[in-house]
Design a protein around this motif. Structure first.
Motif, PDB file in Angstrom:
ATOM      1  N   ALA C 230       0.843  -1.197   0.000  1.00 18.49           N
ATOM      2  CA  ALA C 230       0.000   0.000   0.000  1.00 18.49           C
ATOM      3  C   ALA C 230       0.878   1.247   0.000  1.00 18.49           C
ATOM      4  CB  ALA C 230      -0.913  -0.019   1.227  1.00 18.49           C
ATOM      5  N   PHE C 231       1.970   1.185   0.770  1.00 18.53           N
ATOM      6  CA  PHE C 231       2.922   2.295   0.846  1.00 18.53           C
ATOM      7  C   PHE C 231       3.569   2.540  -0.529  1.00 18.53           C
ATOM      8  CE2 PHE C 231       7.240   3.828   1.958  1.00 18.53           C
ATOM      9  CZ  PHE C 231       6.866   5.032   2.532  1.00 18.53           C
ATOM     10  N   ALA C 232       3.894   1.436  -1.216  1.00 21.24           N
ATOM     11  CA  ALA C 232       4.477   1.574  -2.558  1.00 21.24           C
ATOM     12  C   ALA C 232       3.507   2.321  -3.469  1.00 21.24           C
ATOM     13  CB  ALA C 232       4.798   0.194  -3.134  1.00 21.24           C
ATOM     14  N   PHE C 233       2.206   2.022  -3.330  1.00 18.36           N
ATOM     15  CA  PHE C 233       1.227   2.706  -4.175  1.00 18.36           C
ATOM     16  C   PHE C 233       1.094   4.172  -3.781  1.00 18.36           C
ATOM     17  CE2 PHE C 233      -0.215  -1.452  -5.600  1.00 18.36           C
ATOM     18  CZ  PHE C 233      -0.300  -1.167  -6.938  1.00 18.36           C
ATOM     19  N   LEU C 234       1.269   4.460  -2.477  1.00 15.95           N
ATOM     20  CA  LEU C 234       1.238   5.857  -2.035  1.00 15.95           C
ATOM     21  C   LEU C 234       2.366   6.639  -2.712  1.00 15.95           C
ATOM     22  CD1 LEU C 234      -0.057   7.904  -0.094  1.00 15.95           C
ATOM     23  CD2 LEU C 234       1.707   7.284   1.559  1.00 15.95           C
ATOM     24  N   ILE C 235       3.582   6.074  -2.651  1.00 14.82           N
ATOM     25  CA  ILE C 235       4.730   6.718  -3.314  1.00 14.82           C
ATOM     26  C   ILE C 235       4.438   6.935  -4.793  1.00 14.82           C
ATOM     27  CG2 ILE C 235       7.118   6.378  -4.031  1.00 14.82           C
ATOM     28  CD1 ILE C 235       7.628   4.939  -1.449  1.00 14.82           C
ATOM     29  N   LEU C 236       3.917   5.883  -5.424  1.00 11.50           N
ATOM     30  CA  LEU C 236       3.603   5.937  -6.848  1.00 11.50           C
ATOM     31  C   LEU C 236       2.624   7.076  -7.129  1.00 11.50           C
ATOM     32  CD1 LEU C 236       4.767   3.905  -8.821  1.00 11.50           C
ATOM     33  CD2 LEU C 236       2.578   2.762  -8.877  1.00 11.50           C
ATOM     34  N   ALA C 237       1.586   7.193  -6.270  1.00 10.66           N
ATOM     35  CA  ALA C 237       0.564   8.220  -6.487  1.00 10.66           C
ATOM     36  C   ALA C 237       1.168   9.608  -6.344  1.00 10.66           C
ATOM     37  CB  ALA C 237      -0.575   8.027  -5.485  1.00 10.66           C
ATOM     38  N   VAL C 238       1.997   9.795  -5.306  1.00 13.43           N
ATOM     39  CA  VAL C 238       2.622  11.103  -5.085  1.00 13.43           C
ATOM     40  C   VAL C 238       3.500  11.472  -6.281  1.00 13.43           C
ATOM     41  CG1 VAL C 238       4.304  12.337  -3.674  1.00 13.43           C
ATOM     42  CG2 VAL C 238       2.530  10.944  -2.578  1.00 13.43           C
ATOM     43  N   ASN C 239       4.376  10.537  -6.679  1.00  6.72           N
ATOM     44  CA  ASN C 239       5.281  10.831  -7.798  1.00  6.72           C
ATOM     45  C   ASN C 239       4.509  11.059  -9.087  1.00  6.72           C
ATOM     46  OD1 ASN C 239       7.363  10.608  -6.084  1.00  6.72           O
ATOM     47  ND2 ASN C 239       8.390   8.920  -7.120  1.00  6.72           N
TER      48      ASN C 239
ATOM     49  N   THR D  97      -6.907  -4.546   6.726  1.00  7.68           N
ATOM     50  CA  THR D  97      -5.981  -4.451   5.586  1.00  7.68           C
ATOM     51  C   THR D  97      -6.678  -4.826   4.283  1.00  7.68           C
ATOM     52  OG1 THR D  97      -4.198  -5.038   7.084  1.00  7.68           O
ATOM     53  CG2 THR D  97      -3.746  -5.187   4.733  1.00  7.68           C
ATOM     54  N   MET D  98      -7.489  -5.897   4.356  1.00  7.26           N
ATOM     55  CA  MET D  98      -8.258  -6.271   3.155  1.00  7.26           C
ATOM     56  C   MET D  98      -9.118  -5.097   2.690  1.00  7.26           C
ATOM     57  SD  MET D  98      -9.665 -10.072   4.020  1.00  7.26           S
ATOM     58  CE  MET D  98      -8.596 -11.361   4.630  1.00  7.26           C
ATOM     59  N   TYR D  99      -9.845  -4.474   3.653  1.00  4.22           N
ATOM     60  CA  TYR D  99     -10.704  -3.352   3.286  1.00  4.22           C
ATOM     61  C   TYR D  99      -9.882  -2.205   2.720  1.00  4.22           C
ATOM     62  CZ  TYR D  99     -14.483  -5.657   5.793  1.00  4.22           C
ATOM     63  OH  TYR D  99     -15.428  -6.543   6.199  1.00  4.22           O
ATOM     64  N   LEU D 100      -8.669  -2.002   3.296  1.00  8.03           N
ATOM     65  CA  LEU D 100      -7.806  -0.915   2.840  1.00  8.03           C
ATOM     66  C   LEU D 100      -7.595  -0.977   1.330  1.00  8.03           C
ATOM     67  CD1 LEU D 100      -5.780   1.379   3.306  1.00  8.03           C
ATOM     68  CD2 LEU D 100      -4.035  -0.347   3.721  1.00  8.03           C
ATOM     69  N   PHE D 101      -7.321  -2.201   0.825  1.00 10.29           N
ATOM     70  CA  PHE D 101      -7.035  -2.295  -0.606  1.00 10.29           C
ATOM     71  C   PHE D 101      -8.286  -2.071  -1.448  1.00 10.29           C
ATOM     72  CE2 PHE D 101      -2.969  -3.676   0.730  1.00 10.29           C
ATOM     73  CZ  PHE D 101      -2.135  -3.354  -0.323  1.00 10.29           C
ATOM     74  N   TYR D 102      -9.443  -2.519  -0.928  1.00 13.84           N
ATOM     75  CA  TYR D 102     -10.674  -2.188  -1.651  1.00 13.84           C
ATOM     76  C   TYR D 102     -10.890  -0.681  -1.649  1.00 13.84           C
ATOM     77  CZ  TYR D 102     -12.102  -6.962  -2.449  1.00 13.84           C
ATOM     78  OH  TYR D 102     -12.161  -8.245  -2.912  1.00 13.84           O
TER      79      TYR D 102
END
Lengths: 263, 263, 263, 263
Positions: C230-239, D97-102
């Motif tokens: 999820a953190f990787a996707f956060l970085i991706l979104a910011v960049n 965590t599951m909900y987080l990704f949804y």
């Protein structure tokens, strides 16, 4: 189904469909290539064939379900034995479930090719699912059996899941002759292997039983499975030749005669 | 086949085909790009090559089958020993079965490229199946062997199933140079690894045997497998350069001379 | 590599590449969409970037290989200890082999993007193979370790094999922004998880070790892995936002000004 | 979540989405085919629907996360119990965590369909990842439970990973009605199976518990799973008919009236 007939019957159905497909798909292919030589080869004709195939599939599946329920030692629609507190004839119910999905696939064929309400590609998806469900139920079917029994059924799974994947690919590559031939070969393989399983596990005519724990028997059967597959390709080759030869030569004849005329 | 020669022989066949492909596919690729510089590069020429390849494949497979049957300690077409009630020389029969499918693949190549009766893509499908059957039989081949023996054969399975998948993809992406190079590299890997298996399990010249139960041996061989693959890419790179260099430079020369003329 | 630094170092490399890609691919995407607003966005410019990337990859791989060999307790190119009859420093050799394939991938990048001798799609295939080989060697790397150690490395395998499949798909769907973003996210995940492994197995600053046999630790780490993603996707979104915002607004500005002019 | 409600709630969400999709996708399909009969059927209308879907998904996911954290016996954002030195309420954290990704998937939907900053195909990739992560966490969720408990959750994994693969394919074959129907059916299956799990593991109304170690129970549930799937297709068929019938008949009416007029 735990007897010779119970394996020969579905085997015959699969063989029947495999043999029919081994005639139909080469015919369709050669008709698409040589349009002038084909009288049946109109698109509408082949669509009507798929419609009829759907009816036959649905009828066979219905007969199969009824038979599994109402054979003398069948469940007669009774699922749970309340007196003795256990599930009743689960095997028959599982086989009926397998037939059910083939029946659904048949119904989808009928609607997709008889009307234009459904997208045509749905027929392949439902067939793929029906084959997958067959394999899925087989996987959880084999608990606690003897080694050889499990092995011959596991070999069957290769043909089943292979066919499921192949048919699913046809959703995207519809009309690819290569995938259609692959499916046909796997269908014939499944049919002939059902017969083989019958002969191995329930030898008819009082032949002696196979030793279920001998490892060399397993090795032989693995190899035998490959021979069945080679044999399926032999049948495919023969039917392909018989089917495409006349049309191709008619076409050739026309070409040479038209060449003569123009010369 | 349980000796050094029995692994070196099929290894040599795979190496031969791999080396040949590492020349053929770059040549085909560079000819498609620089059409004017290529005298052999006509489509018909490459189709004739595929035809000849099919014949060689079928002949090799036939020799392999005959050899497996009629070597001094072979089965001589006898499958079951009725006196002692056991299967006879199952290993040889299994190897013969593997060759059989390569033979079928060769026949399909011959028909698909020699006539126009068969769709061309059938050649890739049959080759993919032949490679798959090889891997399938290997899987059920290893029962009850020593740890190291199983491990080196399992490593082989990566190359085999990888190649089967790659060739199956070629049915849909025919002529993709990337898939052809991948297949070639896996074929060379398979060939050189057969030699390596021979050296590990049946060390020639009286070298001491490898310790079959030492875990570090397993780890070394896993790594060694990767080195073989890197080596396969080295060969591929060298052959690619040798093959495409002259044609590319001829093409360049023409360009510059035509530029001179028009200037 | 069995220490904190040995995990932080490769982790940093993967993070570096992941972060770079999270800037490069959005930039490339937005440049393809708004052609007028892009000064760097010429095709040639991006091809030169891929060329430079290849050089960096090859240099890093070379440094990695040399470091693994010549660290004080490394093998110094000695593979077999003949006196004590065992393989020497197999771990270091395995890591060097992993780097080797990334080096080959770098070389292929250089040739494919620096000359036009090689088909461009080869770069993705070699990268996919390099990642696959990394995962392949990891699989056979974990024999006989503690439960938690195995688990954290197994989690890593998901990112590795996921990336290998994703890059292989790019051979056929080259330039698909979705696959490029997926690859980038998996690369960042791999990098940050390497750091996490370092913290779990070799806690720096004298923190107490994790209990290797506690099942709840395993469950926490599985979840923690998802948080990293999820953190990787956060970085991706910011960049992604930082990269595409200026270009998109320049483009908008132009549109509105040209609308004013024409009004 | 270890009670009846904890399974009925997510089950209802999946059922809701499945039922909604079983109306939406046939509608979209029939609108694409018969353009004149559709007032809602504009591309913009359907895009707005996807936008709203994204908001609902994100809101549901947020509610789910908050609920898992702040139910009376939840973790209240406390991850580690420092006094007793163990992880706190890991189950609730995993569900959150599951909900987080949804939730992330919902956010991506909102951005991709509300603005044109993101490539549209990203919505399918994130949904595919969210479903995959759900399955991934379930896999490591089942350690040390009873046989039947594990089995019913494993069956669920087929629907989950099947859906993940199906949605990933939609990245490349976007708008394929076949894949959309497959996804819908798997979503309904997942929803109804969650309810079934609730009934099996936590029978409400004081019914007796199921015998967790009886193998025939496992066999029945495997079959029951297939019936759920057949039932999902029944729902799909009914909704498909209800949805497409009026539009198709309006279209037909127009055709015949226009035929009358021109006659």
């Amino acid at each position: 189904m735990g007897n010779f007939k119970g394996h020969a019957l579905p085997g015959s159905f699969f063989l029947l469909f495999g043999l029919w497909w081994s005639v139909k798909y080469p015919l369709k292919y050669v008709c698409r290539k040589n349009k002038s030589a084909c009288y049946l080869g109109s698109r509408a004709g082949f669509q009507r064939l798929e419609f009829v195939e759907g009816i036959i599939k649905a009828v066979f599946a219905l007969i199969g379900m009824v038979a599994e329920q109402f054979v003398p030692d069948g469940p007669h629609l009774k699922l749970y034995n309340y007196e003795e507190k256990h599930w009743d004839h689960l095997m028959n119910w599982q086989h009926a479930t397998m037939y059910l999905f083939y029946g659904i696939s048949g119904l989808v064929d009928i609607v997709a090719h008889g009307t234009n309400a459904l997208p045509v590609a749905m027929d392949r998806m439902m067939l793929s699912l029906a084959v997958f469900i067959e394999g899925f139920l087989f996987c959880y079917h084999l608990h606690g059996r003897a080694m050889l029994d499990i092995h011959v059924h596991q070999l069957l799974l290769f043909a089943i899941f292979g066919a499921a994947v192949c048919i699913f690919l046809e959703v995207f590559f519809r009309g690819s002759i290569v995938l259609e031939m692959l499916r046909t070969s796997l269908c014939i393989l499944q049919g002939s292997w059902f017969w083989q399983i019958g002969f191995v596990l329930y030898p008819p005519n009082g032949s002696p039983e196979w030793n279920q724990t001998d490892h060399t028997n397993m090795m032989f059967l693995t190899m035998c499975y490959c021979w069945h597959y080679a044999f399926a390709f032999l049948i495919l080759a023969v039917n392909y030749t018989i089917t495409t030869w006349p049309i191709a030569s008619v076409e050739k004849g026309k070409h040479s005669s038209s060449t003569l005329l123009t010369a």
